[in-house]
Write a protein that holds these residues in place. Sequence first.
Motif, PDB file in Angstrom:
ATOM      1  N   SER A 241      11.329   2.244  12.035  1.00 54.38           N
ATOM      2  CA  SER A 241      10.099   2.148  11.245  1.00 54.38           C
ATOM      3  C   SER A 241       8.857   1.991  12.118  1.00 54.38           C
ATOM      4  N   ASP A 342      10.749   9.810   4.618  1.00 56.01           N
ATOM      5  CA  ASP A 342      10.063   8.900   3.705  1.00 56.01           C
ATOM      6  C   ASP A 342       8.619   9.375   3.577  1.00 56.01           C
ATOM      7  N   SER A 350       6.234   6.506  -3.781  1.00 55.01           N
ATOM      8  CA  SER A 350       6.932   6.754  -2.523  1.00 55.01           C
ATOM      9  C   SER A 350       8.204   7.538  -2.809  1.00 55.01           C
ATOM     10  N   THR A 352      11.903   9.181  -0.939  1.00 56.73           N
ATOM     11  CA  THR A 352      12.834   9.268   0.177  1.00 56.73           C
ATOM     12  C   THR A 352      13.788  10.420  -0.080  1.00 56.73           C
TER      13      THR A 352
END
Length: 812
Positions: A241, A342, A350, A352
């Motif tokens: 991340s 993502d 959001s 994914t």
Amino acid sequence: MQNQLLFPLPLILVILIGFFQGEVLHAQNERATVSGQLRASDTNEEIMFANVLLYDSQEEEFLRGTVTDQRGQFSFSELSRGTYILKVSYIGYQTYSQSFYVGRLSEFLDLGIIMLEAKAYEISELEISARRDEIGRNLDRRVYNMDEQISQQGGSVLNAMQSLPGVTINRDGEVEIRGSNRVAVLIDGQQTAITGMGGQSGLDNIPVSSIERIEIINNPSSRYDANAMAGIINIVYKKGSEKGWNGNVNFSAGIGSLSKKRENIADIRDQYRFTPKLNPGFSVNYRENRLNFFAQGDVLWHKLITRNEFIIREYTDDQPAIRQQFLENRTQPIYNIKTGLDWMPDDQNSFTFFILYNQRDYTDLGDLPYLNNETGALVRLWQYYEYESNKTFMTSVRHQYSFPQAGRKLESTLNYSFRRKDELFHFTNMESGIPGTDTTDLVADENIFDLELDYFHPLRTGRFETGLKGRARIFPNEITFTPGINSILDLELQGTAEYREWLYATYGNYIYENPDFEVEAGLRIEYAEVDYLVDPNHSTYESDGYDYFGLFPSLRIAYLFNDANNVSFFYNRRVDRPAESQLRAFPHYSDPEILNIGNPGLQPQFTNSLELAYKRTYQQGYLYFASYARFSDQMITTIITRTGDENSRLVRINQNAGKGSNRGIEMTWSHSWSRDFRVNLNSNFYENIIEAFTLANAYPQITEFSQDRQRAWTGNIKAGTTISLPANLQLQISVIYYAPDIIPQGEISERYSVDFGLRMPVQQEKGEVFLNGSDILNTMNVKTITEGGDFVLRSSDFYETQVFRAGYQYRF
């Protein structure tokens, strides 16, 4: 075998040898976000730019402050467990004050709408600060970081699980939690065809190097599928991340079967020796603004002895006893790749997307000599060449919509999995000097569609969760028999079959907490329909199936003595739906004298579970106790009976065996004597009870079987130590001991192993090298006794367990 006490003295020795590897981390919400909305009582309009202040419970210290936004909303994030005072002020309105509690169960709390009464009042300018407090730990699950499992680096997830507390590996290579293999295995929170839908599979296909952590959930809430009474194992893949490019590359090599555990009983192909293991892999991640790209891949290539079983078959009539060996040498490459994205188009949405591909190809060479146990004469030599290819593809799309209120969100997930299995056997049979040849070919395609919808709503004292799930699973397969000369194949058992599953579920969970109590209460409502369509020309079985409409409640009640001491009570009801392989109506001829065949009439198993757990945390570690009990109906098991022919061959068929129970006590102790020396001990002692039952195996003719009540105490101990040595070198030593246990129709003997691992950082801690060994004393083997009334099977399996590995990893 009634009322046996199968608990031997060597347990005492194991306690003295070593200590358990890898500290157990209990999953928890370490921080919470609290939100609310301000409105004017006289106009009901939102109040913008009001001051919202946060104090500790005694109002002795100001913690932080904020102002409301254009919707009158505010939020505070990263709040530790404890009681707080909220003070709200705005020019022209009275100051508002209220207390609230942040617990361990809810990541988001909603204080609701706060109405301010009109009255002039002014406050001075703010100063913002923050403070973090330590919090307690939950008791519903455990989390294991794979980077800390030094002695299992370079191996598979199945290898790593053998050392985890409360987990054992049975004789069939299946994971058991507290003595039961009824376990659901998830990948990143989702069931897939890779790890099995109705049962577990494929754990030896996934390298540890790809995995960030493994979560073991003994008492799942109603949010999870009701399947798997023993619990859930969630395998979480690595995903970076950090901003920009980052990742790692790794490579390990190993060697197994350094020595023979036992010599062959006849002139057959030799057991694989000095079996090589190779595991290269990579992981890469790129994050920029609202995009996060991730990808990882690895290869697990190895040779190994999957089975080296020595069996003696004794009969109560005049049939001569048979001594046989089942040797299976395997060459297996496994390929894994996962990639995804993502994407956050805005603050509310959001997405994914990810794709996971797994391919496992293996070649098995099987040798099964059968000898007259009295004379030593060779009665039969059965050999086979097997090539099997399993290709699995999974794709997932997940969307999350975040409401303006912090923590309120709606998640939707669509998954699709496809798996193709091609299994080809070439058999050679030499019996009484007469040669024979046969071929079987199985092709199976599995298609799975999953749709999930989950809604989360924070409350002032907890949260509410609800959701829907639908699944369609279609699994057609076909087996073709090609008889050669002097064939032994039963041609009436070949043909087609199709597994069809439809599952519909809804659930609701309510979470409440205050400084003294926590309550999680939920209910899952589930309807399942399974049809197993059998070829109409099948000689033994016809199409069958089942359906049920079930209520599956879950409950957790916790009392918090203080931050360091808490006790929790759990209850849940769960179901175990038979796996497709357990229903499959085709025989497996890898051992022609002990055939394996499924049962389309198999029914689900239902279980009620209770647990009382206590945990005490102190500065150097923690102590955990749990007392549990599980009561099952329509237990799914495997029963062996004689076929009734002149050679007294046997057949193993899946059956429902009535009622059974499992109750025990588990203890985990973790203590750091210093920064450089940590010890861990886990013990699990339990009683297994299988009630008396009577049933009938249908192949090749109806054969009734009865079993008296079985009862035995058993358990396991896992102990280990982690020591920090000079030059940043870390040493792990672990010992595993399994006590004798009962199995349907018999018992399994004790077994134990010792593992070690060494790890050292290099290249300014960007790199790492390791050396480890599994079962370094080469002592792990499985011995069983199975009784069928008119026969006894005595088996010892000396499969490969001793492996030494070395590897390197570099992070960038």
